[in-house]
Design an enzyme around this catalytic site. Structure first.
Site: not given
Ligand code: PEP
Length: 245
Positions: A6, A8, A91, A93, A161, A167, A205
């Site tokens: 992803n 973003k 997601h 976000e 997640e 992040g 992460s």
């Molecule tokens: C994500 O945006 O779905 C995600 C898991 O981000 P990150 O790997 O940066 O934590």
């Protein structure tokens, strides 16, 4: 296994082309299903770069509507029309920054499924919800509300997640991932038989350095990767870890 990147809202069109080209050229033989989710304006360029590779490309969101007066939105049909084969829905976000509700997410999943593109449905609890002992209940509720019932077809992948792991550099422990993924698997078997054996991705992460540990957790069928999907070597390291899992 299924590894999804992803991207973003990052990068220029040239960076997107370069990254896609590097991944297409260096994807190891026997790699798991690999998908890239670039920002919408970069979709066509990335699709062109990976056209000769097994990598598939998807959008980061779609509208619940088919067409019409929805300025700034992109329909699932438009994604399908340019050759995208999947879409991320729900997601955290988008839930947080855009106030997306489970009802909207449900409508988006339905809209995407009607076009025939695959869906990655994201679920996960906040830090406060985990500390209050509500993590599993929150995820169960997001699954129940987000997935159309009855589901026709099976092209939905679930990504667990935990919001506090996205992040932040904080990865859930292997035990916590196993517990949640086992619960999701049991829930899918009981409530969405077409998805009984679908991939359940972990996201939050994930990096090459911790991917082995994540993939060793129960019922982990791959990863949804944010930050570490923006550099070819980092993302390829996760793909290699999945191949060795
Ligand atoms: C994500 O945006 O779905 C995600 C898991 O981000 P990150 O790997 O940066 O934590």
């Amino acid at each position: 296994m299924f590894i999804a990147g992803n991207w973003k809202m990052n990068g220029t069109i040239e960076q997107a082309r370069t990254l896609a080209r590097q991944l297409a050229n260096q994807l190891p033989t026997g790699a798991p299903t690999t998908a890239l989710f670039p920002p919408a304006p970069h979709l066509s360029a990335v699709l062109a770069e990976v056209a000769e590779s097994p990598i598939f490309v998807g959008g980061q969101d779609c509208s619940p509507h088919v067409q019409g007066a929805h300025t700034g939105d992109i329909s699932a049909g438009m994604l399908a029309d340019i050759g995208a084969r999947g879409v991320i829905i729900g997601h955290s976000e988008r839930r947080t920054n855009h106030g997306e509700t489970d009802a909207e997410i449900h409508a988006k999943v339905s809209a995407a499924m009607r076009t025939g593109i695959g869906v990655i449905l994201c679920v996960g609890e906040t830090r406060e919800q985990r500390e209050a002992g509500e993590a599993e209940a929150v995820v169960r509720a997001q699954l129940a509300a987000g997935l159309p019932d009855p589901l026709s077809g099976n092209a939905v992948t679930v990504a667990y997640e935990p919001v506090w792991a996205i992040g932040t550099g904080k990865v859930a422990t292997r035990d916590d991932i196993s517990t949640m993924h086992r619960m999701i698997r049991a829930w899918l078997r009981a409530h969405q038989p077409p998805l009984a054996e679908t991939f359940i991705l972990y996201g939050g992460s994930v990096k090459a350095a911790n991917a082995d540990d994540v993939f060793a957790a129960d019922e982990v069928g791959g990863a949804l990767v944010g930050g570490a999907s923006l550099k070819a070597d980092d993302f390829l390291g996760i793909i290699t870890a999945a191949m060795n899992a």
